[in-house]
Write a protein that holds these residues in place. Structure first.
Motif, PDB file in Angstrom:
ATOM      1  N   ILE B 161       0.875  -1.176   0.000  1.00  0.00           N
ATOM      2  CA  ILE B 161       0.000   0.000   0.000  1.00  0.00           C
ATOM      3  C   ILE B 161       0.904   1.215   0.000  1.00  0.00           C
ATOM      4  O   ILE B 161       1.611   1.454   0.986  1.00  0.00           O
ATOM      5  CB  ILE B 161      -0.934   0.020   1.236  1.00  0.00           C
ATOM      6  N   SER B 162       0.884   1.982  -1.083  1.00  0.00           N
ATOM      7  CA  SER B 162       1.863   3.064  -1.213  1.00  0.00           C
ATOM      8  C   SER B 162       1.408   4.334  -0.508  1.00  0.00           C
ATOM      9  O   SER B 162       2.222   5.103  -0.020  1.00  0.00           O
ATOM     10  CB  SER B 162       2.109   3.369  -2.686  1.00  0.00           C
ATOM     11  N   THR B 163       0.091   4.560  -0.462  1.00  0.00           N
ATOM     12  CA  THR B 163      -0.415   5.818   0.085  1.00  0.00           C
ATOM     13  C   THR B 163      -1.699   5.546   0.852  1.00  0.00           C
ATOM     14  O   THR B 163      -2.493   4.691   0.448  1.00  0.00           O
ATOM     15  CB  THR B 163      -0.722   6.815  -1.057  1.00  0.00           C
ATOM     16  N   LEU B 164      -1.898   6.276   1.926  1.00  0.00           N
ATOM     17  CA  LEU B 164      -3.120   6.114   2.728  1.00  0.00           C
ATOM     18  C   LEU B 164      -3.572   7.481   3.224  1.00  0.00           C
ATOM     19  O   LEU B 164      -2.783   8.243   3.781  1.00  0.00           O
ATOM     20  CB  LEU B 164      -2.823   5.196   3.918  1.00  0.00           C
ATOM     21  N   PHE B 165      -4.836   7.803   2.945  1.00  0.00           N
ATOM     22  CA  PHE B 165      -5.448   9.032   3.465  1.00  0.00           C
ATOM     23  C   PHE B 165      -6.593   8.646   4.376  1.00  0.00           C
ATOM     24  O   PHE B 165      -7.274   7.660   4.135  1.00  0.00           O
ATOM     25  CB  PHE B 165      -6.024   9.887   2.324  1.00  0.00           C
ATOM     26  N   ALA B 166      -6.842   9.465   5.404  1.00  0.00           N
ATOM     27  CA  ALA B 166      -8.027   9.287   6.247  1.00  0.00           C
ATOM     28  C   ALA B 166      -8.944  10.473   6.000  1.00  0.00           C
ATOM     29  O   ALA B 166      -8.477  11.595   5.820  1.00  0.00           O
ATOM     30  CB  ALA B 166      -7.630   9.207   7.711  1.00  0.00           C
ATOM     31  N   GLY B 167     -10.241  10.217   5.978  1.00  0.00           N
ATOM     32  CA  GLY B 167     -11.180  11.298   5.731  1.00  0.00           C
ATOM     33  C   GLY B 167     -12.475  11.083   6.489  1.00  0.00           C
ATOM     34  O   GLY B 167     -12.732   9.986   7.004  1.00  0.00           O
ATOM     35  N   PHE B 183      -2.974   0.991  -3.950  1.00  0.00           N
ATOM     36  CA  PHE B 183      -2.383  -0.347  -3.868  1.00  0.00           C
ATOM     37  C   PHE B 183      -1.521  -0.581  -5.111  1.00  0.00           C
ATOM     38  O   PHE B 183      -1.984  -0.441  -6.239  1.00  0.00           O
ATOM     39  CB  PHE B 183      -3.519  -1.371  -3.758  1.00  0.00           C
ATOM     40  N   HIS B 184      -0.264  -0.952  -4.889  1.00  0.00           N
ATOM     41  CA  HIS B 184       0.654  -1.205  -5.995  1.00  0.00           C
ATOM     42  C   HIS B 184       0.963  -2.698  -6.065  1.00  0.00           C
ATOM     43  O   HIS B 184       1.173  -3.358  -5.027  1.00  0.00           O
ATOM     44  CB  HIS B 184       1.958  -0.415  -5.783  1.00  0.00           C
ATOM     45  N   TYR B 185       1.015  -3.258  -7.268  1.00  0.00           N
ATOM     46  CA  TYR B 185       1.481  -4.629  -7.427  1.00  0.00           C
ATOM     47  C   TYR B 185       2.104  -4.787  -8.802  1.00  0.00           C
ATOM     48  O   TYR B 185       1.885  -3.966  -9.700  1.00  0.00           O
ATOM     49  CB  TYR B 185       0.336  -5.632  -7.217  1.00  0.00           C
ATOM     50  N   VAL B 186       2.894  -5.842  -8.935  1.00  0.00           N
ATOM     51  CA  VAL B 186       3.607  -6.084 -10.200  1.00  0.00           C
ATOM     52  C   VAL B 186       3.215  -7.462 -10.721  1.00  0.00           C
ATOM     53  O   VAL B 186       3.203  -8.437  -9.968  1.00  0.00           O
ATOM     54  CB  VAL B 186       5.142  -6.013  -9.975  1.00  0.00           C
ATOM     55  N   VAL B 187       2.879  -7.518 -11.989  1.00  0.00           N
ATOM     56  CA  VAL B 187       2.587  -8.792 -12.647  1.00  0.00           C
ATOM     57  C   VAL B 187       3.820  -9.201 -13.448  1.00  0.00           C
ATOM     58  O   VAL B 187       4.353  -8.419 -14.244  1.00  0.00           O
ATOM     59  CB  VAL B 187       1.366  -8.667 -13.576  1.00  0.00           C
ATOM     60  N   VAL B 188       4.278 -10.421 -13.200  1.00  0.00           N
ATOM     61  CA  VAL B 188       5.476 -10.918 -13.891  1.00  0.00           C
ATOM     62  C   VAL B 188       5.049 -11.868 -15.004  1.00  0.00           C
ATOM     63  O   VAL B 188       4.271 -12.795 -14.769  1.00  0.00           O
ATOM     64  CB  VAL B 188       6.398 -11.661 -12.903  1.00  0.00           C
ATOM     65  N   THR B 189       5.535 -11.592 -16.203  1.00  0.00           N
ATOM     66  CA  THR B 189       5.292 -12.522 -17.315  1.00  0.00           C
ATOM     67  C   THR B 189       6.632 -12.875 -17.935  1.00  0.00           C
ATOM     68  O   THR B 189       7.619 -12.147 -17.785  1.00  0.00           O
ATOM     69  CB  THR B 189       4.385 -11.901 -18.388  1.00  0.00           C
ATOM     70  N   TYR B 190       6.639 -13.992 -18.628  1.00  0.00           N
ATOM     71  CA  TYR B 190       7.865 -14.441 -19.276  1.00  0.00           C
ATOM     72  C   TYR B 190       7.646 -14.460 -20.777  1.00  0.00           C
ATOM     73  O   TYR B 190       6.699 -15.077 -21.270  1.00  0.00           O
ATOM     74  CB  TYR B 190       8.268 -15.823 -18.752  1.00  0.00           C
ATOM     75  N   VAL B 191       8.510 -13.775 -21.482  1.00  0.00           N
ATOM     76  CA  VAL B 191       8.376 -13.663 -22.936  1.00  0.00           C
ATOM     77  C   VAL B 191       9.562 -14.364 -23.585  1.00  0.00           C
ATOM     78  O   VAL B 191      10.727 -14.090 -23.246  1.00  0.00           O
ATOM     79  CB  VAL B 191       8.356 -12.170 -23.358  1.00  0.00           C
ATOM     80  N   THR B 192       9.233 -15.256 -24.504  1.00  0.00           N
ATOM     81  CA  THR B 192      10.296 -15.988 -25.217  1.00  0.00           C
ATOM     82  C   THR B 192      10.596 -15.282 -26.526  1.00  0.00           C
ATOM     83  O   THR B 192       9.694 -15.012 -27.315  1.00  0.00           O
ATOM     84  CB  THR B 192       9.838 -17.435 -25.494  1.00  0.00           C
ATOM     85  N   VAL B 193      11.879 -14.984 -26.723  1.00  0.00           N
ATOM     86  CA  VAL B 193      12.288 -14.225 -27.912  1.00  0.00           C
ATOM     87  C   VAL B 193      13.336 -15.040 -28.678  1.00  0.00           C
ATOM     88  O   VAL B 193      14.304 -15.525 -28.064  1.00  0.00           O
ATOM     89  CB  VAL B 193      12.894 -12.864 -27.488  1.00  0.00           C
ATOM     90  N   PRO B 194      13.159 -15.220 -29.989  1.00  0.00           N
ATOM     91  CA  PRO B 194      14.205 -15.942 -30.753  1.00  0.00           C
ATOM     92  C   PRO B 194      15.432 -15.053 -30.941  1.00  0.00           C
ATOM     93  O   PRO B 194      15.305 -13.873 -31.247  1.00  0.00           O
ATOM     94  CB  PRO B 194      13.506 -16.244 -32.092  1.00  0.00           C
TER      95      PRO B 194
END
Lengths: 188, 351
Positions: B161-167, B183-194
Motif C-alpha cells: 500500500i503506497s499511500t493512505l489518506f483518512a477522511g 495499492f501497488h502490485y507487479v505482474v510478472v510474465t515471461y516472454v520468449t524471444v528468438p
C-alpha cells in the motif's frame, strides 16, 4: 480422404448453424424469464406496503378524529394490493395501487397533528424509500422488457422467434397519471 | 519581453523554495508564505517564466548552419564526402537543434508540475483528508489481504500500500469516516524471444515486470456482511453466486455471497440502479463487505482526488492564489460518498 472434406464441411456448417439457432432461442427464453422476474420484483416491493400499514394504523389510533377517514383509505389500498399478481403482468392493477397509496398519504398529510407524530415521520421515511424501490424495480422491469423486445424483433432473433419461440413483444409500464401532466407526447 | 540578467538562476532558486514550502505544508494557510514569495519575485525580478531567448537564438544559428552546410556540400568539392553521409550529419544537426526546445519545454513543465503539486495538496486540505504515515507498506498490504478479497490473487511481487489518506464524510443522513488507499502490485510474465547467434537460432526467455495500481476506499458498513459485488479481479471465498433481476447489472457485476437472502436484501432495486450509475464513473469497480461489516470499494481510476481542472499556475500568482484559497471540490470523491450514502440509506432500518 479428399472425398470426405465437403461432407465434413457441410456437417460442420450445419452444426454451427444449429448451435447459433439454439443459442438465440435460449437467449430469448432467458430474456422472457427476466421480464417475468422483474415484474415479480415490482409486485413484491408493492406488497411490502402491507407490512407498513399497521405502523400507520398505530400512529393514527391516537388521533380518533382522523382515524375513520384514514382507515377508509387504508382499506382501499389493501384491496388494491390484493389484486396484484406476481404471475401475470397487469399494469392497471399496478396503477391502481399507486393511486390508492397517494390518496392514503394525501389524507394523512392533511392533518398537521398527525404529521408531527414521531411514528408517522418514521412511517413516511419508510414509505418514501419503498416508493423509491418500487420506481427502481419498474425501471429495471422496463429495461428487461426492452432487452426482450430487442431479442425477438432484431435480426436474426426475429427469424428464430418466428420459427421456434413465437413470443410476442411486451409493453413497457407507463405511469398514465404522470404522462397526462406532460403536454408533449412523442409520436411512435 | 525583457528579462533581467541572471533571471533564470533567480527563478530556479525561487522554484526550489516554493517546492520546499509546498512539501512541508500541513494546512492551507501554509501556502500564504509561498504566494508572498511568488508575488515579491514578480514585482522585483520579473515574470515567473524562463528566459529562453538565448536558447532560441542558438537554435536559429544551428538552423542557419544547416542551410550553410547544405549549400557548401553542393558548392565545395571537398564537402562531397560529408554529403555522402548526410543522414549522420543532419541527424547530429537535428539533435542539436531540438535540444534548446527540449530544455525550454522541460523548464515550463517544472512550473506546471509544482503548480499541480500545490493544487493536489490543497485538494487534500479542502476535503478534510489527512495523509497517514504508513509504518510498513507491505505489512499494511498483508492486513488488507487478510480482510478483503480485492487484494488476493493480484500481482506476483512488489505488493504494498503506497499511500493512505483518512477522511470524514458528512452527508444529509450519515456521518462516517473512511480511508483512501493506493495499492501497488507487479505482474510478472515471461516472454520468449528468438535470438540468432551466427547461423544458429535459439530462444531466450525474458522476465517482464508490469506495474499496476488499484485505488479504493475502506469504511465501516454494519448493515450487511459476507457479500461481494465484483466486476474485475481479486479472489473471493463465498459459497454462492447470485443474480439480480436486472439484465444490465448482471452483465457488469457478479454477486458472491454466503446466503442469497443477504444478497437479495442488500441489492434492493434502488441499490442496483445506484451500482449501475456508479459503474459509469469508475472502472473495474469491486465492492465487498467482509464478515466484520467492513466495506471495501476498489476501482482502477487514479483521479479520485482531482478537481474540475487547474486553470492557473504559479506563473500567475494572484489568480492561482484565489483558485487555491477557494474550495476545491472533487466531483469523483463526492460521487463515491453519495454512493455510500445511498447504500446506507436503503439498508438501514427506519424503525
Amino acid at each position: 480422404m479428399e472425398n470426405l472434406i465437403i461432407p465434413a464441411a457441410i456437417i460442420a456448417a450445419i452444426l454451427t448453424l444449429s448451435g447459433i439457432i439454439i443459442g438465440i432461442r435460449n437467449a430469448i427464453v432467458i430474456a422472457k424469464n427476466r421480464v417475468q422476474r422483474g415484474w415479480a420484483d415490482v409486485i413484491a416491493w408493492q406488497r411490502k406496503k402491507v407490512q407498513l400499514i399497521p405502523v400507520l394504523e398505530q400512529a393514527v389510533h391516537q388521533y380518533k378524529q382522523y382515524e375513520k377517514m384514514i382507515m377508509t383509505k387504508i382499506t382501499a389500498l389493501r384491496t388494491a394490493l390484493q389484486q396484484l399478481d406476481q404471475g401475470s403482468i397487469n399494469y392497471e392493477a399496478l396503477r391502481e395501487v399507486g393511486k390508492k397509496t397517494n390518496a392514503m398519504i394525501a389524507t394523512a398529510e392533511a392533518y398537521p397533528a398527525l404529521r408531527s407524530s414521531e411514528l408517522y415521520v418514521k412511517f413516511m421515511n419508510e414509505v418514501s424509500e419503498l416508493e423509491d424501490n418500487v420506481a427502481s424495480a419498474i425501471a429495471i422491469f422496463n429495461r428487461n422488457v426492452e432487452c426482450f423486445n430487442n431479442s425477438i424483433q432484431a435480426f436474426p432473433g426475429n427469424l428464430v422467434n418466428g420459427m421456434l419461440n413465437k413470443e410476442k413483444a411486451v409493453e413497457t409500464f407507463t405511469d398514465t397519471a404522470a404522462v397526462a401532466g406532460i403536454d408533449f407526447k412523442p409520436k411512435f | 519581453m525583457q528579462f533581467k540578467k541572471g533571471h533564470n538562476r533567480q527563478l530556479v532558486g525561487l522554484l526550489n523554495q516554493v517546492e520546499d514550502i509546498a512539501q512541508k505544508a500541513s494546512k492551507e494557510d501554509d501556502f500564504k508564505k509561498l504566494f508572498k514569495l511568488l508575488k515579491d519575485f514578480v514585482s522585483l525580478e520579473g515574470p515567473i517564466q524562463f528566459d529562453n531567448s538565448a536558447r532560441y537564438w542558438f537554435a536559429f544559428w544551428v538552423f542557419a548552419f544547416a542551410v550553410f552546410f547544405t549549400i557548401a556540400c553542393f558548392k565545395i568539392p571537398a564537402m562531397s564526402l560529408a554529403w555522402q553521409y548526410w543522414y549522420i550529419s543532419y541527424g547530429i544537426i537535428l539533435i542539436i537543434f531540438i535540444c534548446p526546445f527540449f530544455l525550454a519545454g522541460s523548464d515550463t513543465n517544472t512550473i506546471s508540475e509544482i503548480s499541480h503539486y500545490i493544487m493536489q495538496k490543497d485538494i487534500v486540505f479542502d476535503n478534510g483528508l489527512s495523509r497517514q504515515k504508513i509504518e510498513s507498506k507491505t505489512g499494511l498490504y498483508h492486513d488488507f489481504h487478510r480482510r478483503f478479497g480485492e487484494f488476493r490473487d493480484r500481482g506476483d511481487e512488489d505488493r504494498y500500500i503506497s499511500t493512505l489518506f483518512a477522511g470524514n464524510a458528512v452527508t444529509k443522513e450519515f456521518c462516517f469516516s473512511f480511508q483512501y488507499y493506493i495499492f501497488h502490485y507487479v505482474v510478472v510474465t515471461y516472454v520468449t524471444v528468438p535470438v540468432k547467434v551466427g547461423k544458429v537460432t535459439t530462444t531466450v526467455t525474458h522476465k517482464v515486470k508490469t506495474p499496476y495500481w488499484r485505488y479504493g476506499v475502506n469504511l465501516d458498513f454494519g448493515f450487511t456482511e459476507r457479500l461481494a459485488i465484483i466486476s474485475s479481479g481479486g479472489s473471493y471465498n463465498y459459497a454462492k453466486k447470485w443474480e439480480t433481476a436486472s439484465t444490465d447489472f448482471n452483465k457488469v457485476f457478479n454477486v458472491y455471497c454466503d446466503d442469497e437472502m443477504t444478497a437479495s436484501k442488500f441489492l434492493k432495486p434502488a441499490v442496483v440502479l445506484a451500482f449501475l450509475d456508479i459503474a459509469q464513473c469508475f472502472d473495474e469497480l469491486n465492492v465487498e463487505v467482509n464478515g466484520g461489516g467492513q466495506m471495501n470499494i476498489a476501482f482502477s481510476d487514479d483521479n479520485l482526488l482531482e478537481s474540475a481542472g487547474r486553470r492557473y499556475s504559479i506563473a500567475e500568482p494572484e489568480k492561482f492564489e484565489n483558485e487555491i484559497f477557494s474550495f476545491l471540490a472533487v466531483p469523483k470523491l463526492d460521487k463515491l460518498i453519495k454512493f455510500v450514502e445511498t447504500l446506507k440509506k436503503y439498508n438501514d432500518f427506519n424503525f
